[in-house]
Design a protein around this motif. Structure first.
Motif, PDB file in Angstrom:
ATOM      1  N   ARG A 282       0.834  -1.212   0.000  1.00 47.16           N
ATOM      2  CA  ARG A 282       0.000   0.000   0.000  1.00 47.16           C
ATOM      3  C   ARG A 282       0.865   1.257   0.000  1.00 47.16           C
ATOM      4  O   ARG A 282       0.586   2.226  -0.711  1.00 47.16           O
ATOM      5  N   ALA A 283       1.931   1.240   0.804  1.00 46.62           N
ATOM      6  CA  ALA A 283       2.833   2.397   0.854  1.00 46.62           C
ATOM      7  C   ALA A 283       3.515   2.611  -0.497  1.00 46.62           C
ATOM      8  O   ALA A 283       3.622   3.748  -0.972  1.00 46.62           O
ATOM      9  N   LEU A 284       3.951   1.517  -1.126  1.00 46.11           N
ATOM     10  CA  LEU A 284       4.553   1.623  -2.459  1.00 46.11           C
ATOM     11  C   LEU A 284       3.555   2.164  -3.472  1.00 46.11           C
ATOM     12  O   LEU A 284       3.884   3.015  -4.301  1.00 46.11           O
ATOM     13  N   ARG A 285       2.311   1.646  -3.419  1.00 48.46           N
ATOM     14  CA  ARG A 285       1.271   2.121  -4.328  1.00 48.46           C
ATOM     15  C   ARG A 285       1.069   3.624  -4.167  1.00 48.46           C
ATOM     16  O   ARG A 285       1.091   4.374  -5.145  1.00 48.46           O
ATOM     17  N   ASP A 286       0.896   4.067  -2.934  1.00 52.90           N
ATOM     18  CA  ASP A 286       0.637   5.481  -2.685  1.00 52.90           C
ATOM     19  C   ASP A 286       1.806   6.341  -3.168  1.00 52.90           C
ATOM     20  O   ASP A 286       1.604   7.388  -3.791  1.00 52.90           O
ATOM     21  N   GLU A 287       3.027   5.896  -2.896  1.00 53.14           N
ATOM     22  CA  GLU A 287       4.225   6.626  -3.328  1.00 53.14           C
ATOM     23  C   GLU A 287       4.311   6.693  -4.853  1.00 53.14           C
ATOM     24  O   GLU A 287       4.578   7.750  -5.423  1.00 53.14           O
ATOM     25  N   GLN A 288       4.065   5.571  -5.512  1.00 54.33           N
ATOM     26  CA  GLN A 288       4.189   5.530  -6.967  1.00 54.33           C
ATOM     27  C   GLN A 288       3.048   6.285  -7.664  1.00 54.33           C
ATOM     28  O   GLN A 288       3.264   6.902  -8.708  1.00 54.33           O
ATOM     29  N   VAL A 289       1.850   6.248  -7.104  1.00 58.10           N
ATOM     30  CA  VAL A 289       0.745   7.037  -7.668  1.00 58.10           C
ATOM     31  C   VAL A 289       1.076   8.524  -7.542  1.00 58.10           C
ATOM     32  O   VAL A 289       0.877   9.301  -8.480  1.00 58.10           O
ATOM     33  N   GLU A 290       1.608   8.921  -6.396  1.00 62.79           N
ATOM     34  CA  GLU A 290       2.002  10.316  -6.191  1.00 62.79           C
ATOM     35  C   GLU A 290       3.086  10.720  -7.199  1.00 62.79           C
ATOM     36  O   GLU A 290       3.023  11.795  -7.799  1.00 62.79           O
ATOM     37  N   ARG A 291       4.073   9.859  -7.412  1.00 60.24           N
ATOM     38  CA  ARG A 291       5.121  10.148  -8.400  1.00 60.24           C
ATOM     39  C   ARG A 291       4.540  10.253  -9.804  1.00 60.24           C
ATOM     40  O   ARG A 291       4.943  11.111 -10.588  1.00 60.24           O
ATOM     41  N   ALA A 292       3.616   9.364 -10.142  1.00 63.25           N
ATOM     42  CA  ALA A 292       3.001   9.396 -11.467  1.00 63.25           C
ATOM     43  C   ALA A 292       2.236  10.704 -11.670  1.00 63.25           C
ATOM     44  O   ALA A 292       2.281  11.296 -12.756  1.00 63.25           O
ATOM     45  N   HIS A 293       1.541  11.169 -10.633  1.00 67.63           N
ATOM     46  CA  HIS A 293       0.841  12.455 -10.726  1.00 67.63           C
ATOM     47  C   HIS A 293       1.850  13.591 -10.924  1.00 67.63           C
ATOM     48  O   HIS A 293       1.598  14.508 -11.717  1.00 67.63           O
ATOM     49  N   ALA A 294       2.982  13.527 -10.230  1.00 69.51           N
ATOM     50  CA  ALA A 294       4.005  14.566 -10.373  1.00 69.51           C
ATOM     51  C   ALA A 294       4.564  14.586 -11.790  1.00 69.51           C
ATOM     52  O   ALA A 294       4.805  15.662 -12.352  1.00 69.51           O
ATOM     53  N   VAL A 295       4.767  13.425 -12.392  1.00 62.80           N
ATOM     54  CA  VAL A 295       5.258  13.353 -13.771  1.00 62.80           C
ATOM     55  C   VAL A 295       4.246  13.989 -14.711  1.00 62.80           C
ATOM     56  O   VAL A 295       4.604  14.781 -15.583  1.00 62.80           O
ATOM     57  N   VAL A 296       2.969  13.657 -14.529  1.00 59.75           N
ATOM     58  CA  VAL A 296       1.915  14.232 -15.377  1.00 59.75           C
ATOM     59  C   VAL A 296       1.888  15.753 -15.228  1.00 59.75           C
ATOM     60  O   VAL A 296       1.824  16.487 -16.226  1.00 59.75           O
ATOM     61  N   GLU A 297       1.973  16.240 -14.006  1.00 55.88           N
ATOM     62  CA  GLU A 297       1.960  17.683 -13.769  1.00 55.88           C
ATOM     63  C   GLU A 297       3.161  18.358 -14.413  1.00 55.88           C
ATOM     64  O   GLU A 297       3.045  19.438 -14.990  1.00 55.88           O
ATOM     65  N   THR A 298       4.321  17.722 -14.351  1.00 54.86           N
ATOM     66  CA  THR A 298       5.529  18.267 -14.961  1.00 54.86           C
ATOM     67  C   THR A 298       5.395  18.345 -16.474  1.00 54.86           C
ATOM     68  O   THR A 298       5.727  19.346 -17.092  1.00 54.86           O
ATOM     69  N   VAL A 299       4.870  17.264 -17.064  1.00 52.95           N
ATOM     70  CA  VAL A 299       4.691  17.234 -18.521  1.00 52.95           C
ATOM     71  C   VAL A 299       3.706  18.299 -18.952  1.00 52.95           C
ATOM     72  O   VAL A 299       3.931  19.017 -19.934  1.00 52.95           O
ATOM     73  N   VAL A 300       2.609  18.426 -18.221  1.00 52.18           N
ATOM     74  CA  VAL A 300       1.610  19.439 -18.555  1.00 52.18           C
ATOM     75  C   VAL A 300       2.222  20.838 -18.439  1.00 52.18           C
ATOM     76  O   VAL A 300       2.032  21.691 -19.307  1.00 52.18           O
ATOM     77  N   ALA A 301       2.999  21.079 -17.387  1.00 53.21           N
ATOM     78  CA  ALA A 301       3.628  22.391 -17.197  1.00 53.21           C
ATOM     79  C   ALA A 301       4.627  22.696 -18.311  1.00 53.21           C
ATOM     80  O   ALA A 301       4.734  23.837 -18.757  1.00 53.21           O
ATOM     81  N   LEU A 302       5.349  21.712 -18.781  1.00 52.73           N
ATOM     82  CA  LEU A 302       6.331  21.905 -19.853  1.00 52.73           C
ATOM     83  C   LEU A 302       5.669  22.219 -21.193  1.00 52.73           C
ATOM     84  O   LEU A 302       6.269  22.875 -22.034  1.00 52.73           O
ATOM     85  N   HIS A 303       4.454  21.761 -21.373  1.00 52.66           N
ATOM     86  CA  HIS A 303       3.755  21.975 -22.632  1.00 52.66           C
ATOM     87  C   HIS A 303       2.880  23.229 -22.633  1.00 52.66           C
ATOM     88  O   HIS A 303       2.120  23.448 -23.555  1.00 52.66           O
ATOM     89  N   ARG A 304       2.971  24.025 -21.618  1.00 55.83           N
ATOM     90  CA  ARG A 304       2.193  25.284 -21.551  1.00 55.83           C
ATOM     91  C   ARG A 304       2.936  26.405 -22.216  1.00 55.83           C
ATOM     92  O   ARG A 304       4.034  26.499 -22.410  1.00 55.83           O
TER      93      ARG A 304
END
Length: 144
Positions: free
Chosen positions: A122-144
């Motif tokens: 569960r801890a790994l899942r939560d950590e990896q989901v959070e990282r995946a959201h951060a990657v998405v946010e970074t990609v979206v920010a780079l494409h603005r």
């Protein structure tokens, strides 16, 4: 060494870990509900395995190179290659076995005790989901 698969979107990270958790917990109803979607994505569980195994076995920039570190890195690569081959050749049959293999790795290497496997997953899942959201946010920010 870099990861074998690209970043997964958060919903797939969640799906993969939820399936592994359901199989490990013996929650057949949840595992059965998630199985069709997991089986349609034969690369999903190998990618989840990579998220779990790669950080533990791969040589990092701060690792002092020695025979043991190279062996650990290579064992991790072989482990991930075997899981990927397994998933490619028999995705439906392999899914629960790969989930149990991931949980076993977590239990043997990452959990404080065998009884803590679900908590560690569960801890790994939560950590990896959070990282995946951060990657998405970074990609979206780079494409603005």
């Amino acid at each position: 060494m870099s990861p074998i698969v690209p970043s997964l979107p958060p919903h797939l990270v969640q799906l993969g870990f939820d399936y592994v958790l359901a199989v490990e917990a013996g929650d057949d109803a949840t595992a059965s509900r998630l199985a069709p979607e997991v089986e349609q994505l034969p690369g999903l569980l190998p990618a989840i395995a990579e998220l779990v195994v790669f950080p533990v076995t791969a040589l990092s920039d701060d690792t002092e190179p020695c025979a043991d570190s190279f062996v650990l890195d290579e064992v991790g690569v072989l482990y991930l290659m075997a899981i990927r081959e397994w998933a490619t050749h028999t995705p439906a049959a392999a899914a629960p076995c790969i989930a149990r293999t991931i949980a076993h790795f977590v239990g043997q290497v990452l959990a404080d005790a065998p009884a803590d496997v679900l908590r560690a997953l569960r801890a790994l899942r939560d950590e990896q989901v959070e990282r995946a959201h951060a990657v998405v946010e970074t990609v979206v920010a780079l494409h603005r």
